[in-house]
Design a protein around this motif. Structure first.
Motif, mmCIF file in Angstrom:
data_model
loop_
_atom_site.group_PDB
_atom_site.id
_atom_site.type_symbol
_atom_site.label_atom_id
_atom_site.label_comp_id
_atom_site.label_asym_id
_atom_site.label_seq_id
_atom_site.Cartn_x
_atom_site.Cartn_y
_atom_site.Cartn_z
ATOM 1 N N SER A 138 47.234 34.397 43.178
ATOM 2 C CA SER A 138 45.845 34.043 42.923
ATOM 3 C C SER A 138 44.990 35.292 42.756
ATOM 4 O O SER A 138 44.138 35.346 41.873
ATOM 5 N N GLU A 139 45.242 36.303 43.594
ATOM 6 C CA GLU A 139 44.461 37.537 43.522
ATOM 7 C C GLU A 139 44.680 38.234 42.180
ATOM 8 O O GLU A 139 43.734 38.669 41.528
ATOM 9 N N LEU A 140 45.924 38.317 41.747
ATOM 10 C CA LEU A 140 46.232 38.953 40.471
ATOM 11 C C LEU A 140 45.639 38.154 39.311
ATOM 12 O O LEU A 140 45.014 38.712 38.412
ATOM 13 N N VAL A 141 45.806 36.844 39.353
ATOM 14 C CA VAL A 141 45.267 35.974 38.303
ATOM 15 C C VAL A 141 43.744 36.065 38.270
ATOM 16 O O VAL A 141 43.147 36.190 37.197
ATOM 17 N N LEU A 142 43.122 36.042 39.433
ATOM 18 C CA LEU A 142 41.661 36.151 39.482
ATOM 19 C C LEU A 142 41.194 37.496 38.941
ATOM 20 O O LEU A 142 40.179 37.566 38.242
ATOM 21 N N ASN A 143 41.927 38.568 39.252
ATOM 22 C CA ASN A 143 41.596 39.896 38.743
ATOM 23 C C ASN A 143 41.641 39.898 37.211
ATOM 24 O O ASN A 143 40.721 40.388 36.558
#
Length: 86
Positions: free
Chosen positions: A14-19
């Protein structure tokens, strides 16, 4: 993988996708190609060699390298480490 590991994996993804999603407006057309490819193929991107990522995104390896640095990863290997965590 235990429940905590699954939660960590979901968070990392989620963190990578949100970034990626949050920076789309700042990306040039080549970077957007890579971002779109990653977002549409999250399960395939883990462990994918830079050459294949470049070929399938229709950009150069240098562009992929610049893209991962744009995301804050020191190198493509660092990016892959983040993907594996996810």
């Amino acid at each position: 993988m235990g429940k905590q590991g699954e939660k960590d994996a979901i968070f990392a993804t989620s963190e990578l996708v949100l970034n990626i999603k949050s920076r789309m407006q700042q990306m040039n057309p080549a970077q957007k190609k890579i971002a779109k490819f990653i977002l549409e193929n999250l399960d395939e991107v883990q462990g994918m060699p830079i050459g294949e990522m470049a070929r399938r995104s229709q950009v150069s390896e240098a562009t992929v390298s610049r893209f991962v640095k744009f995301l804050g990863c020191g190198s493509y290997r660092d990016f892959q480490t983040e993907m594996v965590k996810s």
